[in-house]
Design a protein around this motif. Structure first.
Motif, PDB file in Angstrom:
ATOM      1  N   ALA A  49     -49.959  24.169  27.343  1.00 52.78           N
ATOM      2  CA  ALA A  49     -48.756  24.337  26.231  1.00 52.78           C
ATOM      3  C   ALA A  49     -49.593  24.681  25.179  1.00 52.78           C
ATOM      4  O   ALA A  49     -49.030  24.178  24.060  1.00 52.78           O
ATOM      5  CB  ALA A  49     -48.055  23.083  26.095  1.00 52.78           C
ATOM      6  N   ASN A  76     -48.652  26.690  30.787  1.00 54.05           N
ATOM      7  CA  ASN A  76     -47.293  26.181  30.163  1.00 54.05           C
ATOM      8  C   ASN A  76     -46.229  25.948  31.246  1.00 54.05           C
ATOM      9  O   ASN A  76     -46.187  26.764  32.396  1.00 54.05           O
ATOM     10  CB  ASN A  76     -46.904  27.286  29.088  1.00 54.05           C
ATOM     11  N   ASP A  90     -42.216  25.854  32.084  1.00 53.56           N
ATOM     12  CA  ASP A  90     -41.224  26.640  31.916  1.00 53.56           C
ATOM     13  C   ASP A  90     -40.056  25.728  31.207  1.00 53.56           C
ATOM     14  O   ASP A  90     -39.008  26.434  30.672  1.00 53.56           O
ATOM     15  CB  ASP A  90     -40.764  27.402  33.071  1.00 53.56           C
ATOM     16  N   ASP A 150     -40.716  23.559  28.643  1.00 53.81           N
ATOM     17  CA  ASP A 150     -41.293  23.228  27.493  1.00 53.81           C
ATOM     18  C   ASP A 150     -40.496  23.773  26.038  1.00 53.81           C
ATOM     19  O   ASP A 150     -40.089  25.116  25.915  1.00 53.81           O
ATOM     20  CB  ASP A 150     -42.677  23.578  27.214  1.00 53.81           C
ATOM     21  N   TYR A 167     -43.035  29.063  26.682  1.00 54.12           N
ATOM     22  CA  TYR A 167     -43.903  29.566  27.485  1.00 54.12           C
ATOM     23  C   TYR A 167     -44.142  31.190  27.416  1.00 54.12           C
ATOM     24  O   TYR A 167     -45.274  31.668  27.165  1.00 54.12           O
ATOM     25  CB  TYR A 167     -43.853  29.213  28.824  1.00 54.12           C
ATOM     26  N   LEU A 171     -47.607  32.732  26.220  1.00 50.42           N
ATOM     27  CA  LEU A 171     -48.571  33.095  27.280  1.00 50.42           C
ATOM     28  C   LEU A 171     -48.871  34.608  27.126  1.00 50.42           C
ATOM     29  O   LEU A 171     -49.907  35.271  27.433  1.00 50.42           O
ATOM     30  CB  LEU A 171     -48.050  32.691  28.755  1.00 50.42           C
ATOM     31  N   THR A 192     -53.366  33.285  33.342  1.00 49.91           N
ATOM     32  CA  THR A 192     -52.200  32.771  32.675  1.00 49.91           C
ATOM     33  C   THR A 192     -51.362  32.232  33.777  1.00 49.91           C
ATOM     34  O   THR A 192     -51.140  32.978  34.611  1.00 49.91           O
ATOM     35  CB  THR A 192     -51.338  33.522  31.765  1.00 49.91           C
ATOM     36  N   VAL A 200     -47.246  29.999  34.719  1.00 53.84           N
ATOM     37  CA  VAL A 200     -46.405  29.386  34.216  1.00 53.84           C
ATOM     38  C   VAL A 200     -45.920  28.307  35.466  1.00 53.84           C
ATOM     39  O   VAL A 200     -45.974  28.715  36.505  1.00 53.84           O
ATOM     40  CB  VAL A 200     -45.018  30.287  34.257  1.00 53.84           C
ATOM     41  N   HIS A 241     -43.309  19.850  27.904  1.00 49.94           N
ATOM     42  CA  HIS A 241     -44.319  19.927  26.860  1.00 49.94           C
ATOM     43  C   HIS A 241     -45.400  19.039  27.257  1.00 49.94           C
ATOM     44  O   HIS A 241     -46.603  19.164  27.128  1.00 49.94           O
ATOM     45  CB  HIS A 241     -43.818  19.440  25.735  1.00 49.94           C
TER      46      HIS A 241
END
Length: 360
Positions: A165, A285, A287, A289, A294, A298, A315, A317, A323
């Protein structure tokens, strides 16, 4: 940067299920080290995998807010859980008390993200003195992701980067995205939501424009006064008999916005730093958050690194993750403390797989 010598107190730790003469999966040491000018003495825990002569190491870098070495947020020791899993897979992990927390001295409130990047590099320098460590990387959560990016751009001693994150867009954009996501998740009327968005955006823009100038405080107060006059008039017109519950806490905002951390944060631009990062990079990250959205973060990492010639970028998701890397239901900030999960097993599995394929 000079190499640092630390006094290390070894505390062997037998892990759950490893009893009756079985060997421990790793050793856990309480350690101390200092930064280059000796102004900060850090307290930390270093976990080292057993039965390995050579192994990589990771420094865990915390996000915004004073945290202890276990990364306790909303009652969840996310760094302790992550360190345990990664060390079992053959990676040494250093987790550190933030400035002014636990066994680390210094003042957190006057430090900036750049200072936290320097702290991370002090930890890297310390780890390079430990026998058996082959290379050192950084794993930063939230603002710690930005600190890791700054550090990796500044030193060839950082061998890889993981952001969890991680903040990777301009500071002012991050604040606006965060505010938008928070107001959308709040149980307020659409009317009040638009009011919150309006005052926050105006204050962010003012803080950004006048950061690091003597005019900052007066400009912030003028912006608020102009909005308040117009907003009071509009509310009275729309709800002549209504009582206005909405408040913008101008004094606390001005106090924060005129501080060194906020001014550095709102003017932070990740691009010049990302362009210098040439090492393997993993960005994860969730989704759900609402603190570090994200897609924008990203995309910034992937596009900027690849355009700069870094071909070792991954990267991903993670669906349903907030978070703090928990599976969430309502996915509000307040919910995290009520959830039982400390850190998503799926996220840990992705990190371990990437480390095995790219770093080990």
């Amino acid at each position: 940067m000079k190499k640092l010598i630390a006094a290390v107190l070894t505390i062997p730790m037998l892990l759950p299920g490893l009893l009756f003469g079985q060997a421990a999966a790793y050793r856990s040491d309480s350690v101390h080290f200092s930064n280059a000018d000796k102004s900060i003495r850090f307290g930390a825990t270093l976990t080292i995998p057993a039965n390995k002569k050579r192994f990589p190491a990771i420094v865990l870098v915390s996000g915004t807010g004073k945290q202890d070495r276990d990364g306790n947020m909303a009652g969840h020791p996310m760094f302790k859980v992550l360190a345990d899993s990664l060390t079992r897979s053959g990676i040494a992990v250093l987790r550190i008390d933030d400035r002014g927390t636990g066994e680390t001295n210094g003042t957190y409130e006057t430090a900036t993200t750049k200072d936290f990047a320097d702290d991370a590099l002090a930890a890297v320098a310390f780890l390079k003195t430990i026998p058996g460590i082959s290379k050192v990387g950084l794993a930063g959560h939230s603002e710690g992701g930005a600190a890791a990016i700054i550090a990796a751009a500044s030193s060839k001693d950082v061998a890889f980067v993981i952001t969890l994150a991680g903040l990777a867009v301009r500071g002012i954009d991050a604040l606006k995205l965060q505010n938008y996501a928070i107001t959308r998740s709040a149980k307020i009327s659409e009317y009040d939501r638009k009011r919150h968005d309006t005052i926050n955006t105006r204050m962010f823009d003012t803080a950004y424009r006048y950061a690091f100038t003597p005019e900052l405080e007066s400009r912030l107060r003028n912006t608020y006064a102009e909005w308040k006059k117009a907003d009071d008039s509009a509310y009275k017109k729309d709800f002549p008999d209504g009582y206005d519950h909405m408040r913008f806490f101008i004094e606390s905002y001005v106090r924060n916005a005129t501080g060194a951390w906020y001014q550095y944060h709102i003017t932070f631009d990740p691009v010049p730093f990302l362009q210098k990062v040439r090492v393997p990079f993993l960005a994860l990250n969730g989704d759900k958050d609402i603190m570090v959205t994200y897609k924008e973060n990203l995309d910034m990492i992937a596009n900027t690194l690849k355009q700069a010639g870094n071909k070792q970028v991954t990267t991903q998701v993670l669906p349903g993750i907030n978070h703090l890397f928990q599976h969430c239901v309502t996915c509000t900030r307040e919910e995290s403390a009520t959830l039982k999960e400390d850190f998503s097993p799926e996220a840990i599995a992705v990190i371990r797989k990437w480390l095995k394929e790219v770093i080990l």
